[in-house]
Design an enzyme around this catalytic site. Sequence first.
Site, PDB file in Angstrom:
ATOM      1  N   ASP A 279      76.839  19.366 -23.696  1.00  0.00           N
ATOM      2  CA  ASP A 279      77.064  18.048 -23.070  1.00  0.00           C
ATOM      3  C   ASP A 279      78.318  17.363 -23.605  1.00  0.00           C
ATOM      4  OD1 ASP A 279      74.735  18.049 -21.451  1.00  0.00           O
ATOM      5  OD2 ASP A 279      73.516  17.413 -23.160  1.00  0.00           O
TER       6      ASP A 279
ATOM      7  N   ARG B  29      69.311   7.086 -34.017  1.00  0.00           N
ATOM      8  CA  ARG B  29      70.303   6.661 -33.011  1.00  0.00           C
ATOM      9  C   ARG B  29      71.054   5.374 -33.355  1.00  0.00           C
ATOM     10  NH1 ARG B  29      70.259  11.398 -32.539  1.00  0.00           N
ATOM     11  NH2 ARG B  29      69.752  12.524 -30.643  1.00  0.00           N
TER      12      ARG B  29
ATOM     13  N   ASP C 202      67.908   8.272 -25.372  1.00  0.00           N
ATOM     14  CA  ASP C 202      69.069   8.077 -26.241  1.00  0.00           C
ATOM     15  C   ASP C 202      70.174   7.222 -25.625  1.00  0.00           C
ATOM     16  OD1 ASP C 202      67.919   9.349 -28.340  1.00  0.00           O
ATOM     17  OD2 ASP C 202      68.825  11.303 -27.922  1.00  0.00           O
TER      18      ASP C 202
ATOM     19  N   SER D 254      66.197  22.546 -26.081  1.00  0.00           N
ATOM     20  CA  SER D 254      67.035  21.420 -26.462  1.00  0.00           C
ATOM     21  C   SER D 254      66.443  20.881 -27.762  1.00  0.00           C
ATOM     22  CB  SER D 254      66.995  20.361 -25.359  1.00  0.00           C
ATOM     23  OG  SER D 254      67.611  19.195 -25.835  1.00  0.00           O
TER      24      SER D 254
END
Length: 398
Positions: A16, A95, A124, A173
């Site tokens: 990504d 995060r 996220d 993932s």
Amino acid sequence: MTDTDRIALAFSGGLDTTVCVPMLEEEYGYDEVVGVTVDVGQPAAEFAEAEATAAALDLQHHVVDGKAEFAELCFDAVRANAAYQGYPLGTALARPVIASAILEVAQREDCAGLAHGCTGKGNDQLRFEAVWRDADMAVVAPIRELGLTRTYEQEYAAERDLPVSGGKEGTYSIDTNLWSRSIEGSELEDPSHVPGEDIYEWTTAPGEATRELAVGFENGYPVSLDGQEMEPVAFVEELNDVAGGYGVGRSDIMEDRMLGLKVRENYEHPAATVLLSAHRALEDLVLTREERAFKRRVDHEWAEKGYQGLVDAPLVRALEAFVETTQTRVTGTVTVRLEGGQARPVGRDSPYAVYEAEASSFDTEAVTGDVEQADATGVAKYHGFQERLANSIIDGQE
Ligand code: ARG
């Protein structure tokens, strides 16, 4: 856009974020992308991958150490017994730490914008932007905004010969930091699919072996392991290693994401499991019944905001004030037995115990002071009075 035309990108070196680099230049017109990787305890291989990919992309790359700050936040979470639907919030708590570190680099490097490679389906994107949208900068999310799928990204990367290798981009993932390792995607998306042992890296399948650990707390913070004082980062790393060897800290849950989509999540979090169960056992000894009951509600709200990536919310500050007041007595040691994949408290000790063996014992007559067993007779006569009366009325109506 300012005259610098630079944008800071949350960069991991995975598919990504690698695809985001040319996209930010070609689709969004930025002149330069500044990649930022924040260390919250990912495995060394991930940094190697990020470094190698950044070099191949000719990307200005910054690595920021956020481990100590992140570990402190995880220990705040222990004080609040924080877990969301059974998940100790590893990704969620990391995060805001990552987003703030990236924002600092962006400001220092005079960037005009901030970018992430999150999709429009997960949590996220919300956690990053909750921090970033406070700054006077553009926020760009190419994968979400251009509606890209993983297959499209793979084709795009192949066409342009972008440096995306196997490694992390395997079947699942995965998101790893000090506090948890999350495994999602592929066949795990079928909630009825029973995962094989291959999804686990931190934990071995629980066997017959057992071990006892002494976890020391001061003001609700974990401070020592088997009598040895430890700093938070080293503490968590050591405990992940030790407890993971006994298969402790696996969870397989259906998780409700913020947007409402459910996701099947598998996690490994040995240290979090040990610390959370030990901490709770110590609270059970030192807090009054009402404090324990009320704190469950406070803990629940703390975990909700933690899941949302909003640990700076005014509500959390207020909850923290309550937590702080209660934790002044959460000092002591808990013995935890690692057994059959569980971390079970089997002993607890504190100078603040709201407990008198003499008073509670079945072997002594007196309770405390001049109170005796027989004094409970009056209480026993009253107990359930209202219920008995109400039931007789209900029964009379039938
Ligand atoms: N569902 C979790 C969260 O939102 C973890 C997501 C981790 N991401 C991943 N690609 N495994 O906090």
